[in-house]
Design a protein around this motif. Structure first.
Motif, short mmCIF file in Angstrom:
data_model
loop_
_atom_site.label_atom_id
_atom_site.label_comp_id
_atom_site.label_asym_id
_atom_site.label_seq_id
_atom_site.Cartn_x
_atom_site.Cartn_y
_atom_site.Cartn_z
N GLU A 175 48.89 53.56 48.59
CA GLU A 175 48.00 52.40 48.64
C GLU A 175 46.56 52.79 48.28
OE1 GLU A 175 48.33 50.49 52.41
OE2 GLU A 175 50.50 50.27 52.28
N LEU A 176 46.16 53.95 48.72
CA LEU A 176 44.80 54.43 48.45
C LEU A 176 44.59 54.63 46.95
CD1 LEU A 176 42.14 55.42 49.74
CD2 LEU A 176 43.17 57.70 49.87
N LYS A 177 45.56 55.21 46.30
CA LYS A 177 45.44 55.45 44.86
C LYS A 177 45.29 54.14 44.09
CE LYS A 177 47.81 57.83 41.04
NZ LYS A 177 46.65 58.69 40.64
N ALA A 178 46.13 53.15 44.43
CA ALA A 178 46.04 51.86 43.75
C ALA A 178 44.71 51.16 44.04
CB ALA A 178 47.21 50.97 44.18
N LEU A 179 44.28 51.24 45.29
CA LEU A 179 43.03 50.59 45.69
C LEU A 179 41.83 51.15 44.92
CD1 LEU A 179 41.58 48.70 47.85
CD2 LEU A 179 41.27 50.80 49.17
N LEU A 180 41.79 52.44 44.75
CA LEU A 180 40.63 53.09 44.15
C LEU A 180 40.65 53.03 42.62
CD1 LEU A 180 40.42 56.27 46.43
CD2 LEU A 180 39.05 54.19 46.60
N GLU A 181 41.84 53.06 42.02
CA GLU A 181 41.92 53.18 40.57
C GLU A 181 41.93 51.84 39.83
OE1 GLU A 181 44.31 57.44 40.04
OE2 GLU A 181 45.33 55.53 39.62
N ASP A 182 42.51 50.82 40.44
CA ASP A 182 42.70 49.55 39.72
C ASP A 182 41.37 48.84 39.43
OD1 ASP A 182 45.35 50.08 39.83
OD2 ASP A 182 45.86 48.51 41.28
N ASN A 183 41.29 48.23 38.24
CA ASN A 183 40.14 47.38 37.87
C ASN A 183 38.81 48.10 38.09
OD1 ASN A 183 41.85 45.11 37.28
ND2 ASN A 183 42.04 44.81 39.51
N ALA A 184 38.66 49.23 37.45
CA ALA A 184 37.45 50.03 37.62
C ALA A 184 36.23 49.30 37.07
CB ALA A 184 37.60 51.37 36.93
N PRO A 185 35.10 49.36 37.76
CA PRO A 185 33.87 48.77 37.24
C PRO A 185 33.51 49.35 35.87
CG PRO A 185 33.61 49.39 39.55
CD PRO A 185 34.91 49.96 39.10
N TYR A 186 33.08 48.50 34.97
CA TYR A 186 32.65 48.91 33.62
C TYR A 186 33.77 49.60 32.84
CZ TYR A 186 28.06 48.09 35.70
OH TYR A 186 26.98 47.53 36.34
N GLN A 187 35.02 49.44 33.28
CA GLN A 187 36.16 50.10 32.65
C GLN A 187 35.98 51.62 32.60
OE1 GLN A 187 38.03 48.10 29.21
NE2 GLN A 187 36.43 46.53 29.38
N ALA A 188 35.28 52.13 33.59
CA ALA A 188 35.12 53.58 33.70
C ALA A 188 36.48 54.21 33.97
CB ALA A 188 34.15 53.91 34.83
N LYS A 189 36.58 55.49 33.70
CA LYS A 189 37.80 56.23 33.99
C LYS A 189 37.74 56.68 35.45
CE LYS A 189 40.68 60.12 32.54
NZ LYS A 189 40.80 61.31 31.64
N VAL A 190 38.52 56.03 36.30
CA VAL A 190 38.55 56.35 37.73
C VAL A 190 39.94 56.86 38.08
CG1 VAL A 190 38.32 55.45 40.07
CG2 VAL A 190 36.79 54.63 38.26
N THR A 191 40.01 58.05 38.61
CA THR A 191 41.29 58.65 38.98
C THR A 191 41.22 59.18 40.40
OG1 THR A 191 40.61 60.77 38.03
CG2 THR A 191 41.89 59.29 36.62
N PHE A 192 42.32 59.02 41.11
CA PHE A 192 42.46 59.63 42.43
C PHE A 192 43.66 60.55 42.39
CE2 PHE A 192 44.25 59.73 46.76
CZ PHE A 192 43.18 60.35 47.41
N ALA A 193 43.42 61.83 42.58
CA ALA A 193 44.48 62.84 42.56
C ALA A 193 44.80 63.24 43.99
CB ALA A 193 44.04 64.06 41.75
#
Length: 499
Positions: A385-403
């Protein structure tokens, strides 16, 4: 007429404590001094642990020490497994002491159950901020405390476990079968432990009592039983907006800061004003029994629950002001650190040192996140759930990843049986002169959840020496020697009472 069964030889707490004190003074403290001097960091902090051989060194030293104690009937071995790729897993120490009748003819406990004693020998890394006369690998005794990394968390456990068995043997009392499992991967989330538990399952036997010496204490005045442990989810959150750094005068205002995007993303997870985590699934209802215990513990510890931390302070117009906790209500303070989820940022990347920081818009920001979860929340599901919450629909279409880097569910202790409750109270009164206290802990011991699932009827004596200001994982970690001695004697007394 039936013959009368022999009456059990009573424990003599004074003699028991004297035997334990001598063991600590003459044999355990010197061994711990040697142990602290070895930087045997857990694999998460030393990827070349096998080549460096430091975990092997402390494990062999502990094994040699145990053998030298010549405990009657004790057998010991170092067990090694490989993973699916053939790479070595961190080794474990396994010892066994058969059940024994008392010297007076009292039979061994009739249940035939086993006591499992647990500890670990791997350590956290050095950290900064040690007192000028102290260091992580330079053991020093000062004011009854043994300073250095790993002594309290959790190097003392194997030595204290053996000393408690020796004390029972010296008293000549009957005792159950005892096995010990000492791992070298706990500070990395015990990732190697489950294969060993599976491999040893038949040798562990019918476990009726688990003694885990890797927990904390509310004070140093009484025995403390841990009733719950939080779970943990960790990983690295990275926000990338550029492929290289750009002059801030040229790009700022047009290129969004990766740090500001990071703030926006974290706002999905946490209310920064209160620290409350926003996803409802990361919370759970606190059992009524645990609330009642928190109230009882708050009445014992009071303001010390939060005053024990090394708060920052400043001098303002001659009046010294200290930083404040999230709450000064002792009950809420206990529940906040044991039954409510919290977020900590424990590391960062993408930032130059202050002396090297120019007027450059950085290409990325990365944070190491440590999420503590309530005992009844499933950690692997929370990570997803944390990964989906943090990565989805990133502001400014930035590359946001949670490993994700780890997930360990918490633990809530089973109901305490009458014999165990009485044994704890008697031991605390005998060796501390005070009643046994109960307390939840904010840390995580992955083994406890595994053992509760594998041995659902076992009683769990989760306790330890990590009391106020002992500061495991941080600077100036210390082992409170007097408390450790009394805890060791208390463990022996509880074992002797197992039916």
């Amino acid at each position: 007429m039936n013959a009368r069964l022999p009456q059990p030889l009573p424990l003599e707490p004074t003699a028991l404590q004297a035997h334990v004190d001598a063991a600590w003074r003459e044999r355990i403290v010197p061994a711990l001094v040697d142990y602290i001097a070895v930087p045997a960091k857990s694999p998460a902090f030393d990827s070349d642990w096998a080549a460096h051989g430091l975990l092997e060194r402390v494990l062999q030293s502990a094994a040699d020490w145990v053998r030298a104690q010549q405990v009657p009937g004790l057998t010991l071995e170092v067990i090694r497994l490989n993973d699916a790729q053939g790479r070595p897993r961190t080794p474990v120490l396994f010892f066994e002491v058969p059940a024994s009748a008392g010297q007076d003819g009292t039979p061994a406990p009739t249940s035939g159950q086993t006591v499992l004693m647990y500890g670990h020998l791997d350590k956290q890394p050095e950290f900064t901020g040690w007192r000028s006369d102290l260091g992580p690998w330079t053991p020093k005794i000062d004011d009854g405390k043994l300073y250095g990394r790993g002594g309290a968390d959790d190097g003392y456990a194997v030595y204290a476990s053996i000393a408690s068995v020796q004390a029972l043997k010296a008293q000549g009392v009957a005792h159950p079968r005892i096995v010990g499992l000492i791992e070298t991967c706990e500070e990395s989330g015990s990732g190697d432990l489950l294969p060993y538990v599976d491999a040893l399952r038949t040798r562990l036997g019918d476990v009726g009592l688990v003694i885990c010496l890797d927990s904390g204490a509310g004070n140093y005045d009484q025995l403390w039983l841990t009733t719950s442990l939080r779970g943990m989810a960790s990983g690295v959150l990275k926000v990338e907006i550029l492929t290289e750094g750009i002059h801030s005068g040229d790009a700022s205002g047009l290129v969004p800061s990766s740090f500001r995007i990071m703030r926006q993303v974290l706002d999905r997870l946490e209310d920064s004003a209160t620290g409350r985590l926003l996803p409802a699934s990361f919370h759970c209802e606190v059992p009524a029994e645990r609330v009642a215990q928190a109230k009882a513990t708050a009445s014992i510890l009071g303001e010390e629950i939060y005053k024990r931390f090394p708060w920052a302070h400043h001098d303002c117009g001659g009046s010294t002001l200290f930083a404040l906790p999230t709450t000064t209500d002792p009950v809420e303070a206990l529940l906040n650190r044991t039954w409510r989820p919290t977020l900590s940022v424990t590391g960062a990347e993408g930032f130059p040192a202050l002396k090297d920081a120019g007027n450059v818009l950085r290409p990325y920001t990365a944070f190491k996140l440590s999420l503590r979860l309530p005992p009844l929340v499933d950690a692997p599901r929370a990570v997803q759930e944390l990964k989906a919450l943090l990565e989805d629909n990133a502001p400014y279409q930035a590359k946001v990843t949670f490993a994700p880097e780890g997930a360990a569910s918490g633990w809530n202790a089973p109901a305490t049986t009458p014999w165990f409750e009485q044994a704890l109270q008697d031991a605390s009164q005998a060796h501390f002169g005070a009643a046994c206290g109960t307390i939840g802990q904010g840390g995580t011991i992955p083994l406890m959840n595994m053992l509760s699932q594998g041995f659902p009827t076992a009683q769990m004596m989760v306790c330890g020496v990590l009391g106020p200001r002992s500061n495991a994982h941080g600077p100036n970690e210390f082992l409170h020697l007097d408390y450790a001695r009394r805890l060791t004697a208390s463990v022996a007394q509880v074992i002797a009472r197992m039916p």
